[in-house]
Scaffold this active site. Structure first.
Site, PDB file in Angstrom:
ATOM      1  N   ARG A  95     -40.708  -2.013  38.957  1.00 45.78           N
ATOM      2  CA  ARG A  95     -41.364  -1.697  37.674  1.00 45.78           C
ATOM      3  C   ARG A  95     -42.305  -2.811  37.234  1.00 45.78           C
ATOM      4  NH1 ARG A  95     -36.151  -0.050  34.287  1.00 45.78           N
ATOM      5  NH2 ARG A  95     -35.279  -1.614  35.689  1.00 45.78           N
ATOM      6  N   HIS A 129     -40.863   3.166  42.405  1.00 44.62           N
ATOM      7  CA  HIS A 129     -41.264   3.477  41.027  1.00 44.62           C
ATOM      8  C   HIS A 129     -42.721   3.940  40.925  1.00 44.62           C
ATOM      9  CE1 HIS A 129     -41.455   3.399  36.742  1.00 44.62           C
ATOM     10  NE2 HIS A 129     -42.442   2.522  36.789  1.00 44.62           N
ATOM     11  N   LYS A 192     -43.499   9.685  26.551  1.00 42.82           N
ATOM     12  CA  LYS A 192     -42.722   8.515  26.119  1.00 42.82           C
ATOM     13  C   LYS A 192     -43.624   7.291  25.951  1.00 42.82           C
ATOM     14  CE  LYS A 192     -40.710   5.548  29.092  1.00 42.82           C
ATOM     15  NZ  LYS A 192     -39.861   5.083  30.178  1.00 42.82           N
ATOM     16  N   ARG A 194     -43.180   2.966  25.271  1.00 39.34           N
ATOM     17  CA  ARG A 194     -42.218   1.869  25.163  1.00 39.34           C
ATOM     18  C   ARG A 194     -42.927   0.662  24.553  1.00 39.34           C
ATOM     19  NH1 ARG A 194     -37.397   0.637  27.840  1.00 39.34           N
ATOM     20  NH2 ARG A 194     -37.645   2.170  29.476  1.00 39.34           N
ATOM     21  N   THR A 224     -31.145   1.128  30.966  1.00 41.28           N
ATOM     22  CA  THR A 224     -30.374   1.014  29.719  1.00 41.28           C
ATOM     23  C   THR A 224     -30.088   2.381  29.108  1.00 41.28           C
ATOM     24  OG1 THR A 224     -32.343   0.938  28.312  1.00 41.28           O
ATOM     25  CG2 THR A 224     -31.550  -1.162  29.204  1.00 41.28           C
TER      26      THR A 224
HETATM   27  C1  R5P Z   1     -39.965   3.775  33.592  1.00 44.43           C
HETATM   28  O1  R5P Z   1     -41.143   4.124  33.596  1.00 44.43           O
HETATM   29  C2  R5P Z   1     -38.919   4.372  34.471  1.00 44.43           C
HETATM   30  O2  R5P Z   1     -39.399   5.493  35.152  1.00 44.43           O
HETATM   31  C3  R5P Z   1     -37.677   4.739  33.681  1.00 44.43           C
HETATM   32  O3  R5P Z   1     -38.017   5.737  32.754  1.00 44.43           O
HETATM   33  C4  R5P Z   1     -37.123   3.561  32.969  1.00 44.43           C
HETATM   34  O4  R5P Z   1     -37.054   2.449  33.807  1.00 44.43           O
HETATM   35  C5  R5P Z   1     -35.749   3.843  32.422  1.00 44.43           C
HETATM   36  O5  R5P Z   1     -35.274   2.710  31.767  1.00 44.43           O
HETATM   37  P1  R5P Z   1     -34.254   2.840  30.575  1.00 44.43           P
HETATM   38  O6  R5P Z   1     -33.079   3.642  31.081  1.00 44.43           O
HETATM   39  O7  R5P Z   1     -33.887   1.427  30.249  1.00 44.43           O
HETATM   40  O8  R5P Z   1     -34.964   3.519  29.451  1.00 44.43           O
END
Ligand code: R5P
Length: 296
Positions: A95, A129, A192, A194, A224
C-alpha cells in the site's frame, strides 16, 4: 530443466507444504530459530546449488520479522547457488506504493530493492494491492488472482439469497466487478475516502439498490476493519438483509473483528495468504498452477 524444491518459511509452513504437494516437489530441509532477543537464524540443511527454490513466506504481522526472514532465506540459498523465486502470498508494504503526502517514503520500492539484493530473481504474490506497485520492482513480478477461488468458496459455503457485491473504493472495483461477474450478482462501487493523516475512513452517501439483498463487501486487504465497517454501515442503513466481508488478505489488527461485528457484519472470509481464524479459503491450488507455468 533445473531441479525445483520448495522452502516452507515460518510464516507459511502449511501453505508451503501444500504447494509442494500439489507440484509434486520436495520440501527443502531447513531450520529457523528465533532467539529470545528477537533475532532469527536460518540454516539450510541440504545442497541447493543449481536448483530453483520456491521460497514461500508471507509477510503479514509481525511484518518486518517475516520480511527479514524472507530476505535471510533468499540470501543464504542464492549464495549457495540456487535460483530464488520468492512466493510471498501477502506482500507487505504494497500500500506504500507512491508518495501520498510530500516527504513520505515509497517503502515498497525499498522492499523491491532488498529482495533483489538478497538474490530474488522473481516474485510471485497474490492480489497485489496495485499494479503501480509492480513497476517498482526490477525483477519480474506476478500477481495471482484469488478471485476465482474466493467465488468458488462463496458459491459452496455462503448461503446467500438475492446477492449484491460491493466494492468499498475505486481501487477494489476491478476485483469486485470480476467477483460479481463470476458469482452472478449485481455490483456496486462506493466512494471511500481516507484522511491521510488520521487514517479515518468515510464513505460518500450514495443511493444503492441493496434493499433486501445479502451484500458481499469485497476488499483486497482488511487491516483495521475501518473500510469494511463503513461500507457495512452504509448498506445495512439502506435496507440490506445482511453484510458479509470477503477479502484476500485478512490482517484483522487493532480490534478489527469487534469493529466489524458492531457494524453488523455476519460472516467474515479470508484466504490463507495470512494465517488466522478467518483464513478459510485455500489459495495453494491457484499458486501451484501459476508456479507450474513459470519458465526457467
Ligand atoms: C486500501 O485501499 C485497501 O484496499 C483496503 O481497503 C484497506 O487497506 C483496508 O484497511 P482497513 O481495514 O484498515 O480500513
Amino acid at each position: 530443466m533445473a531441479e525445483r524444491v520448495v522452502v516452507a518459511g515460518p510464516a507459511s509452513e502449511d501453505l508451503g507444504k501444500s504447494i509442494a504437494a500439489k507440484l509434486g516437489l520436495g520440501l527443502l530441509k531447513t531450520e529457523f530459530k528465533v532467539f529470545p532477543d528477537g533475532e532469527s537464524k536460518f540454516t539450510s540443511e541440504e545442497k541447493v546449488s543449481g536448483k530453483t527454490v520456491f521460497v514461500v513466506q508471507s509477510t503479514y504481522p509481525p511484518v518486518d520479522q517475516h520480511l527479514f526472514q524472507l530476505l535471510m532465506m533468499s540470501h543464504q540459498l542464492s549464495q549457495e547457488g540456487a535460483k530464488i523465486v520468492a512466493v510471498v502470498p501477502y506482500l507487505a508494504y504494497a500500500r506504500q506504493d507512491k508518495e501520498f503526502l510530500p516527504g513520505e517514503g515509497v517503502t515498497l520500492g525499498i522492499v523491491a530493492h532488498l529482495m533483489r539484493s538478497a538474490g530474488v530473481r522473481r516474485l510471485v504474490t497474490v492480489d497485489i494491492h496495485s499494479a503501480e506497485g509492480m513497476s517498482l520492482f526490477s525483477i519480474p513480478v506476478y500477481s495471482v488472482s484469488a478471485i476465482p477461488t474466493l467465488v468458488g468458496y462463496a458459491k459452496e459455503n455462503l448461503r446467500l439469497g438475492d446477492a449484491a457485491v460491493i466494492s468499498p473504493d475505486f481501487g477494489a472495483s476491478k476485483r469486485t466487478e470480476a467477483f460479481a461477474a463470476l458469482f452472478g450478482a449485481k455490483y456496486f462501487q462506493l466512494s471511500k475516502t481516507r484522511d491521510r493523516k488520521t487514517g479515518e475512513v468515510s464513505v460518500k452517501e450514495t443511493s444503492l439498490d441493496v434493499k433486501g439483498k445479502d451484500v458481499v463487501i469485497l476488499d483486497d486487504i482488511i487491516s483495521t476493519g475501518g473500510t469494511v465497517k463503513a461500507a457495512a454501515e452504509k448498506v445495512l442503513a439502506q435496507g440490506a438483509s445482511s453484510a458479509v466481508a470477503v477479502c484476500t488478505h485478512g490482517l484483522f489488527v487493532g480490534g478489527a473483528v469487534s469493529k466489524l461485528r458492531q457494524a453488523g457484519v455476519g460472516t467474515i472470509v479470508g484466504t490463507n495468504t495470512v494465517q488466522g481464524e478467518f483464513s478459510v479459503v485455500d489459495i495453494s491450488e491457484a499458486l501451484a498452477s501459476h508456479l507450474k507455468t513459470l519458465e526457467e
